[in-house]
Design a protein around this motif. Structure first.
Motif, PDB file in Angstrom:
ATOM      1  N   LEU A 107       0.819  -1.204   0.000  1.00 36.36           N
ATOM      2  CA  LEU A 107       0.000   0.000   0.000  1.00 36.36           C
ATOM      3  C   LEU A 107       0.853   1.255   0.000  1.00 36.36           C
ATOM      4  O   LEU A 107       0.424   2.301  -0.441  1.00 36.36           O
ATOM      5  CB  LEU A 107      -0.913   0.005   1.231  1.00 36.36           C
ATOM      6  N   ALA A 108       2.056   1.134   0.525  1.00 35.39           N
ATOM      7  CA  ALA A 108       2.979   2.263   0.564  1.00 35.39           C
ATOM      8  C   ALA A 108       4.387   1.707   0.738  1.00 35.39           C
ATOM      9  O   ALA A 108       4.561   0.580   1.195  1.00 35.39           O
ATOM     10  CB  ALA A 108       2.636   3.199   1.718  1.00 35.39           C
ATOM     11  N   ALA A 109       5.360   2.498   0.374  1.00 34.61           N
ATOM     12  CA  ALA A 109       6.755   2.081   0.532  1.00 34.61           C
ATOM     13  C   ALA A 109       7.594   3.312   0.833  1.00 34.61           C
ATOM     14  O   ALA A 109       7.216   4.433   0.506  1.00 34.61           O
ATOM     15  CB  ALA A 109       7.258   1.393  -0.740  1.00 34.61           C
ATOM     16  N   ALA A 110       8.705   3.082   1.465  1.00 31.77           N
ATOM     17  CA  ALA A 110       9.624   4.177   1.768  1.00 31.77           C
ATOM     18  C   ALA A 110      11.039   3.721   1.444  1.00 31.77           C
ATOM     19  O   ALA A 110      11.395   2.571   1.676  1.00 31.77           O
ATOM     20  CB  ALA A 110       9.528   4.567   3.239  1.00 31.77           C
ATOM     21  N   LEU A 111      11.814   4.623   0.908  1.00 34.61           N
ATOM     22  CA  LEU A 111      13.200   4.349   0.578  1.00 34.61           C
ATOM     23  C   LEU A 111      14.055   5.254   1.446  1.00 34.61           C
ATOM     24  O   LEU A 111      13.877   6.475   1.432  1.00 34.61           O
ATOM     25  CB  LEU A 111      13.446   4.630  -0.912  1.00 34.61           C
ATOM     26  N   GLY A 112      14.934   4.662   2.229  1.00 34.41           N
ATOM     27  CA  GLY A 112      15.736   5.449   3.157  1.00 34.41           C
ATOM     28  C   GLY A 112      17.145   5.697   2.674  1.00 34.41           C
ATOM     29  O   GLY A 112      17.658   4.994   1.807  1.00 34.41           O
ATOM     30  N   ARG A 113      17.739   6.666   3.236  1.00 33.75           N
ATOM     31  CA  ARG A 113      19.140   6.982   2.972  1.00 33.75           C
ATOM     32  C   ARG A 113      20.018   6.202   3.944  1.00 33.75           C
ATOM     33  O   ARG A 113      19.538   5.662   4.935  1.00 33.75           O
ATOM     34  CB  ARG A 113      19.362   8.478   3.142  1.00 33.75           C
ATOM     35  N   GLN A 114      21.287   6.169   3.678  1.00 35.25           N
ATOM     36  CA  GLN A 114      22.219   5.459   4.554  1.00 35.25           C
ATOM     37  C   GLN A 114      22.112   6.016   5.976  1.00 35.25           C
ATOM     38  O   GLN A 114      22.092   7.220   6.188  1.00 35.25           O
ATOM     39  CB  GLN A 114      23.649   5.611   4.048  1.00 35.25           C
ATOM     40  N   GLY A 115      21.999   5.101   6.934  1.00 36.88           N
ATOM     41  CA  GLY A 115      21.895   5.493   8.327  1.00 36.88           C
ATOM     42  C   GLY A 115      20.470   5.680   8.814  1.00 36.88           C
ATOM     43  O   GLY A 115      20.233   5.814  10.006  1.00 36.88           O
ATOM     44  N   GLN A 116      19.511   5.681   7.899  1.00 37.18           N
ATOM     45  CA  GLN A 116      18.114   5.829   8.295  1.00 37.18           C
ATOM     46  C   GLN A 116      17.583   4.453   8.678  1.00 37.18           C
ATOM     47  O   GLN A 116      17.723   3.495   7.932  1.00 37.18           O
ATOM     48  CB  GLN A 116      17.306   6.423   7.143  1.00 37.18           C
ATOM     49  N   SER A 117      16.957   4.358   9.838  1.00 38.16           N
ATOM     50  CA  SER A 117      16.524   3.059  10.359  1.00 38.16           C
ATOM     51  C   SER A 117      15.189   2.623   9.767  1.00 38.16           C
ATOM     52  O   SER A 117      14.380   3.448   9.330  1.00 38.16           O
ATOM     53  CB  SER A 117      16.410   3.112  11.880  1.00 38.16           C
ATOM     54  N   GLU A 118      14.952   1.322   9.802  1.00 39.71           N
ATOM     55  CA  GLU A 118      13.669   0.766   9.367  1.00 39.71           C
ATOM     56  C   GLU A 118      12.544   1.304  10.254  1.00 39.71           C
ATOM     57  O   GLU A 118      11.447   1.571   9.792  1.00 39.71           O
ATOM     58  CB  GLU A 118      13.719  -0.761   9.437  1.00 39.71           C
ATOM     59  N   TRP A 119      12.835   1.469  11.542  1.00 41.95           N
ATOM     60  CA  TRP A 119      11.853   1.998  12.487  1.00 41.95           C
ATOM     61  C   TRP A 119      11.430   3.402  12.080  1.00 41.95           C
ATOM     62  O   TRP A 119      10.254   3.735  12.058  1.00 41.95           O
ATOM     63  CB  TRP A 119      12.476   1.982  13.882  1.00 41.95           C
ATOM     64  N   GLU A 120      12.399   4.225  11.731  1.00 39.57           N
ATOM     65  CA  GLU A 120      12.120   5.598  11.312  1.00 39.57           C
ATOM     66  C   GLU A 120      11.301   5.622  10.016  1.00 39.57           C
ATOM     67  O   GLU A 120      10.357   6.402   9.871  1.00 39.57           O
ATOM     68  CB  GLU A 120      13.443   6.345  11.116  1.00 39.57           C
ATOM     69  N   LEU A 121      11.649   4.739   9.085  1.00 39.10           N
ATOM     70  CA  LEU A 121      10.900   4.660   7.829  1.00 39.10           C
ATOM     71  C   LEU A 121       9.456   4.219   8.083  1.00 39.10           C
ATOM     72  O   LEU A 121       8.522   4.747   7.482  1.00 39.10           O
ATOM     73  CB  LEU A 121      11.581   3.688   6.870  1.00 39.10           C
ATOM     74  N   ALA A 122       9.277   3.246   8.976  1.00 39.58           N
ATOM     75  CA  ALA A 122       7.931   2.755   9.295  1.00 39.58           C
ATOM     76  C   ALA A 122       7.083   3.861   9.914  1.00 39.58           C
ATOM     77  O   ALA A 122       5.897   3.982   9.600  1.00 39.58           O
ATOM     78  CB  ALA A 122       8.016   1.558  10.230  1.00 39.58           C
ATOM     79  N   ARG A 123       7.686   4.664  10.776  1.00 41.95           N
ATOM     80  CA  ARG A 123       6.947   5.778  11.386  1.00 41.95           C
ATOM     81  C   ARG A 123       6.439   6.726  10.314  1.00 41.95           C
ATOM     82  O   ARG A 123       5.320   7.222  10.384  1.00 41.95           O
ATOM     83  CB  ARG A 123       7.833   6.526  12.376  1.00 41.95           C
ATOM     84  N   GLY A 124       7.254   6.974   9.309  1.00 42.46           N
ATOM     85  CA  GLY A 124       6.850   7.852   8.216  1.00 42.46           C
ATOM     86  C   GLY A 124       5.702   7.290   7.386  1.00 42.46           C
ATOM     87  O   GLY A 124       4.889   8.037   6.846  1.00 42.46           O
ATOM     88  N   LEU A 125       5.633   5.974   7.294  1.00 40.38           N
ATOM     89  CA  LEU A 125       4.571   5.334   6.511  1.00 40.38           C
ATOM     90  C   LEU A 125       3.219   5.340   7.224  1.00 40.38           C
ATOM     91  O   LEU A 125       2.185   5.128   6.589  1.00 40.38           O
ATOM     92  CB  LEU A 125       4.962   3.899   6.162  1.00 40.38           C
TER      93      LEU A 125
END
Length: 185
Positions: A7-25
């Motif tokens: 339903l949604a996806a996020a692409l992170g930069r180096q050093g960005q955590s999966e937890w942080e990406l999930a919060r954004g989603l």
């Protein structure tokens, strides 16, 4: 759960955590959905943010809780689940409780033949045990593993190496999008 379509996806930069990406989603959570999350997200802080996001759009969550998180039992339900209160603590200062949230906790024992069984703790915002029985929610969470197996198979069948072939962030995003599109077809 059965469609495997993200339903949604996020692409992170180096050093960005999966937890942080999930919060954004969480901001892209659709109305009437049930968010399933693994134990990386099974802490009170993430559950609190998820509860806020779900309440805003009329959705719910089912999260595998970490085993070390302490909960206070409010009430036991007839299906074996229980309503619990979780302390949401200040980041960097675990002795300071910011506020409490109430979720329903389901404990279920799972195992495979030939392996030792283990107990899972699941937290959900579906507080009514009669309309959302613990057994049904536990079975639904087990279906989540179909996604894990699907993505593993996707990596094995459509990709032949452990790393992306792209050389830039933009082409890496295109490569991942192509994998998702191929799998949806």
């Amino acid at each position: 759960v059965g469609l495997h379509n993200p339903l949604a996806a996020a692409l992170g930069r180096q050093g960005q955590s999966e937890w942080e990406l999930a919060r954004g989603l969480l901001g892209q959570l659709p109305k009437g959905a049930l968010l399933l999350a693994d134990r990386l997200h099974g802490c009170a802080a993430f559950a609190a943010e998820t509860l806020t996001a779900c309440t805003r759009v009329g959705s719910h969550f089912l999260i595998r809780a970490r085993s070390n998180v302490k909960a206070t039992v409010v009430r036991r339900c007839k299906d074996g689940s229980r309503l619990v209160r979780l302390p949401v603590r200040k980041k960097g200062n675990p002795n300071r409780i910011l506020h409490w949230i109430e979720v329903r906790e389901i404990r279920v024992r799972v195992g495979r033949k030939g392996h030792r069984s283990q107990e899972l703790r699941l937290w959900t915002s579906l507080l009514d045990w009669q309309t959302s029985p613990a057994r049904e929610l536990a079975a639904l969470y087990a279906q989540r593993w179909e996604h894990e197996l699907y993505y593993r198979e996707l990596k094995r069948q459509l990709r032949r190496s452990e790393v992306l072939q792209s050389h830039t962030l933009e082409t890496a995003a295109q490569e991942i999008a192509a994998l998702v599109l191929c799998s949806a077809l």
